[in-house]
Design an enzyme around this catalytic site. Sequence first.
Site, PDB file in Angstrom:
ATOM      1  N   HIS A   1      24.738 105.148   0.171  1.00  0.00           N
ATOM      2  CA  HIS A   1      25.705 104.999   0.275  1.00  0.00           C
ATOM      3  C   HIS A   1      26.286 103.593   0.552  1.00  0.00           C
ATOM      4  O   HIS A   1      27.805 102.226   0.369  1.00  0.00           O
ATOM      5  CB  HIS A   1      26.810 106.102   0.224  1.00  0.00           C
ATOM      6  CG  HIS A   1      26.763 106.289  -1.461  1.00  0.00           C
ATOM      7  ND1 HIS A   1      27.177 108.276  -1.730  1.00  0.00           N
ATOM      8  CD2 HIS A   1      26.255 106.081  -2.487  1.00  0.00           C
ATOM      9  CE1 HIS A   1      26.968 108.442  -2.446  1.00  0.00           C
ATOM     10  NE2 HIS A   1      26.419 107.482  -3.369  1.00  0.00           N
TER      11      HIS A   1
ATOM     12  N   ARG B   1      29.197 100.817 -14.463  1.00  0.00           N
ATOM     13  CA  ARG B   1      29.120 102.085 -14.247  1.00  0.00           C
ATOM     14  C   ARG B   1      30.095 103.308 -14.406  1.00  0.00           C
ATOM     15  O   ARG B   1      31.786 103.224 -14.116  1.00  0.00           O
ATOM     16  CB  ARG B   1      28.754 102.385 -12.478  1.00  0.00           C
ATOM     17  CG  ARG B   1      27.285 102.209 -12.190  1.00  0.00           C
ATOM     18  CD  ARG B   1      27.788 102.235 -10.931  1.00  0.00           C
ATOM     19  NE  ARG B   1      26.426 101.612 -10.169  1.00  0.00           N
ATOM     20  CZ  ARG B   1      26.667 100.402  -9.267  1.00  0.00           C
ATOM     21  NH1 ARG B   1      27.452  99.819  -9.202  1.00  0.00           N
ATOM     22  NH2 ARG B   1      25.316  99.557  -8.308  1.00  0.00           N
TER      23      ARG B   1
ATOM     24  N   ARG C   1      27.000 100.926 -19.091  1.00  0.00           N
ATOM     25  CA  ARG C   1      26.040 102.203 -18.631  1.00  0.00           C
ATOM     26  C   ARG C   1      26.605 103.206 -19.354  1.00  0.00           C
ATOM     27  O   ARG C   1      27.492 103.772 -18.488  1.00  0.00           O
ATOM     28  CB  ARG C   1      25.500 102.358 -17.658  1.00  0.00           C
ATOM     29  CG  ARG C   1      24.254 103.806 -17.322  1.00  0.00           C
ATOM     30  CD  ARG C   1      23.637 103.832 -16.281  1.00  0.00           C
ATOM     31  NE  ARG C   1      24.595 103.822 -15.166  1.00  0.00           N
ATOM     32  CZ  ARG C   1      24.573 104.109 -13.951  1.00  0.00           C
ATOM     33  NH1 ARG C   1      23.429 103.795 -13.197  1.00  0.00           N
ATOM     34  NH2 ARG C   1      25.008 104.616 -13.344  1.00  0.00           N
TER      35      ARG C   1
ATOM     36  N   GLU D   1      14.019 103.788 -16.102  1.00  0.00           N
ATOM     37  CA  GLU D   1      14.188 104.144 -14.654  1.00  0.00           C
ATOM     38  C   GLU D   1      13.383 104.347 -14.142  1.00  0.00           C
ATOM     39  O   GLU D   1      12.663 105.288 -13.074  1.00  0.00           O
ATOM     40  CB  GLU D   1      15.475 103.931 -14.472  1.00  0.00           C
ATOM     41  CG  GLU D   1      16.922 103.550 -14.462  1.00  0.00           C
ATOM     42  CD  GLU D   1      18.269 104.524 -14.557  1.00  0.00           C
ATOM     43  OE1 GLU D   1      18.267 103.834 -13.523  1.00  0.00           O
ATOM     44  OE2 GLU D   1      18.326 105.146 -15.915  1.00  0.00           O
TER      45      GLU D   1
ATOM     46  N   ASN E   1      16.240 100.951  -8.673  1.00  0.00           N
ATOM     47  CA  ASN E   1      16.173 101.040  -7.377  1.00  0.00           C
ATOM     48  C   ASN E   1      15.909 102.760  -7.964  1.00  0.00           C
ATOM     49  O   ASN E   1      14.568 103.505  -6.488  1.00  0.00           O
ATOM     50  CB  ASN E   1      18.324 101.859  -6.655  1.00  0.00           C
ATOM     51  CG  ASN E   1      18.989 100.868  -6.303  1.00  0.00           C
ATOM     52  OD1 ASN E   1      18.620  99.309  -6.630  1.00  0.00           O
ATOM     53  ND2 ASN E   1      20.124 100.779  -7.191  1.00  0.00           N
ATOM     54  N   ASP E   2      16.379 103.728  -9.005  1.00  0.00           N
ATOM     55  CA  ASP E   2      14.883 104.532  -9.618  1.00  0.00           C
ATOM     56  C   ASP E   2      13.788 104.217  -9.956  1.00  0.00           C
ATOM     57  O   ASP E   2      13.040 105.712 -10.129  1.00  0.00           O
ATOM     58  CB  ASP E   2      16.225 105.475 -10.308  1.00  0.00           C
ATOM     59  CG  ASP E   2      17.137 106.077  -9.950  1.00  0.00           C
ATOM     60  OD1 ASP E   2      17.254 106.489  -9.135  1.00  0.00           O
ATOM     61  OD2 ASP E   2      18.274 106.241 -11.063  1.00  0.00           O
TER      62      ASP E   2
ATOM     63  N   ARG F   1      15.975 107.980  -2.907  1.00  0.00           N
ATOM     64  CA  ARG F   1      16.491 106.380  -2.725  1.00  0.00           C
ATOM     65  C   ARG F   1      16.890 106.674  -1.125  1.00  0.00           C
ATOM     66  O   ARG F   1      17.665 106.394  -0.715  1.00  0.00           O
ATOM     67  CB  ARG F   1      16.852 105.521  -3.415  1.00  0.00           C
ATOM     68  CG  ARG F   1      17.638 106.944  -4.329  1.00  0.00           C
ATOM     69  CD  ARG F   1      18.628 106.521  -5.559  1.00  0.00           C
ATOM     70  NE  ARG F   1      19.401 105.654  -5.409  1.00  0.00           N
ATOM     71  CZ  ARG F   1      20.031 104.910  -6.592  1.00  0.00           C
ATOM     72  NH1 ARG F   1      20.100 105.669  -7.837  1.00  0.00           N
ATOM     73  NH2 ARG F   1      21.132 104.366  -6.156  1.00  0.00           N
TER      74      ARG F   1
ATOM     75  N   CYS G   1      19.458  95.130 -13.229  1.00  0.00           N
ATOM     76  CA  CYS G   1      20.697  95.487 -12.288  1.00  0.00           C
ATOM     77  C   CYS G   1      20.729  96.647 -11.704  1.00  0.00           C
ATOM     78  O   CYS G   1      21.518  96.557 -10.474  1.00  0.00           O
ATOM     79  CB  CYS G   1      21.706  96.245 -13.621  1.00  0.00           C
ATOM     80  SG  CYS G   1      20.967  98.020 -14.001  1.00  0.00           S
TER      81      CYS G   1
END
EC number: 2.7.3.9
Length: 556
Positions: A186, A288, A325, A415, A438-439, A449, A486
Site C-alpha cells: 500500500h 478498480r 475490473r 494473474e 503484482n498477483d 506481495r 495493468c
Amino acid sequence: METTLRGVGVSHGVAIGEVRHMGTAVLEPPAKQIPAEDAEREQGRARKAVDAVAADLTARGNLAGGEAQAVLEAQALMAQDPELMADVERRIAVGSTAERGVYDAFAAYRALLAGAGEYLAGRVADLDDVRNRIVARLLGVPMPGVPDSDEPYVLIARDLAPADTALLDPTLVLGFVTEEGGPTSHSAILARALGVPAVVALPGAGELAEGTVIAVDGSTGEIFVNPSAEKKAELEAAAAARKAALAASSGPGSTSDGHKVPLLANVGGPADVPAAVEAGAEGVGLFRTEFLFLDDSKAAPSEEKQVEAYRKVLEAFPEGRVVVRVLDAGADKPLEFLTPADEPNPALGVRGLRTLLDHPEVLRTQLTALAKAAEGLPVYLEVMAPMVADRTDAKAFADACREAGLRAKFGAMVEIPSAALRARSILQEVEFLSLGTNDLAQYTFAADRQVGAVSRLQDPWQPALLDLVALSAEAAKAEGKSCGVCGEAASDPLLACVLTGLGVTSLSMGAASIPYVRATLAKYTLAQCERAAAAARAADTAEEARGAAQAVLSGE
C-alpha cells in the site's frame, strides 16, 4: 563519509534532505486488573474509541480520495470488525482495562495471521496502526505518526500505515524510506499516486541517525548517506534532465519509430480521474471497483449507486478506452457478505471471479450497472474478470456478461500462471487479456506481495515472470487480440520498454508514472525494445535482467 545503501525503488524521483523518523508506536499498556463492576464502563470506553478511530480513518480517506480512500475505508472496517470487538469485550469482562483488552485482542489476531502462513502479512502494518490509534485514544496520548517539522525532510519508518501515507504533505516530505514493504505494498502504491520519491525494503533504515543528510533515488532504490557535493550535483542534474524530458513529451504513447503503445491509467474511483486526465492518459486500463463495496461490509451497493459511480469515470474519457475490473473480493480484501471467514489460505481460496461465480446475483447487478452506465456514451467499454484460471472460468464470465446484456469487450486478467500457460485456450472465450503482474508474481514465486522479506521474488524484472508475460502476449498476437499490462510493472519506464518488446499492446499505471513512461518509450525503436526484452529474458536474476536491458538500450 559517503556510503551507499540499496533498497527497492518504488516511486520515481530524487529527494535530498535530512532524516526525520516516524513517531514511535504506542507503548504496551500495563496489565492491571479492574473490578467486575467497572467492566461495562470499560467496554463502553473501548467501543467509543473504536468508533472514533474508524470515523477518523474514514474522514482521512474522504479527504485523500482515490486509492487512499479505498485503503483507509478498509482499515476503518478492520477497526470495527465484530469478532475482534467481541474478543475485546470478553477480555474486559474478565478483568482487563479497555486499552489492555484492545492491545491483547489485536495481538491474538496478529498471531493468527502469522500462523496462517503470512498470506495476509501485508495487512499486519494496517492492523498495528489501527491498534495503536485505538490504544493512544484510550490512554489520552498523541497518535503515532508523521513528525512535526517546519523544514522539508526525508521520512524514515519501519513501515508506513496507509493513514499516514495518504495525507503526507509533499511540500514537507521530500521522500520516504521504509525498512519493510515491497513494490506492490500500500505504501508503494500511494507513494506513486502522490508523486513522492520512495524506497522500501531497506534493512537497517531505522539506524540512520536523525538529522543525517541522505539522497534518495526512487528509480534505482539507492540511498546515498552523507552524499558528497559531487554526488548531489550528479543526482540533481539527472533529475533536471528527467524533468525536461517529461515536459517535452506529450501525446499518445509510442516508440521513436511510431509503434503505438497506448498509455492508460489505473484508477480506484472517480477521485483518481482528474490526475489521469491531466497526465494525458489515453483511457483507463484498470478501473478498480472495490471502493464501492467498502461502504457496507454486510451488503453490496445498489445498482443505482453503481451506475452513478461508473458513469463519472466513463464520461471522463469520451472516445477513450475504459477497462473495468469487476469486484475482486477475497484474500486481503474480505467482504463479510461474500467471502468465507474460515479459509486456511485465503489467497489460494475463493477470491476474485470464484467469489462472484458463487454469488451470481452480485456479478449480475454489477454487469447490469455497467451496461446502463455506458448507455449513450461514446466510450470503448471493456470489462474483465480477476483471477481467471482456465477456459472454464473465462466462459463462465463471458456468458454472464452476455446474459446481462453488456455491450462491451469481455476480457480475462492473467494473474495465475495457468492462465499464462493456457492463454490461447482462454482467448477462445474472451477478447483480450490484461496482465496483473503484482498477483502473477505472487503466485509464480509463492511470495506474498506484502511481505518485505520476499520482495526479491516480487521484483517484476524476474526472468520467469517476463517469460509468462511473453507467453501471454504471443498467444494474444496469434489470436489477433490484445494483451495489456495493468500491474505495477508498467510504471517502471525501463521495464515498460521491455514489456513493449515482449509484445504487450498497452500499458496501464498510476497517473504519476505516465509522463515518465511516455518520455522513455519515445527514445527507443520497437526493435531496440525487442532486443532489450530478449536480453532480459536471457538473464538469470532480476538484477541481471535490468542490467542487460539497460545495456542494450544505452548502446553498450
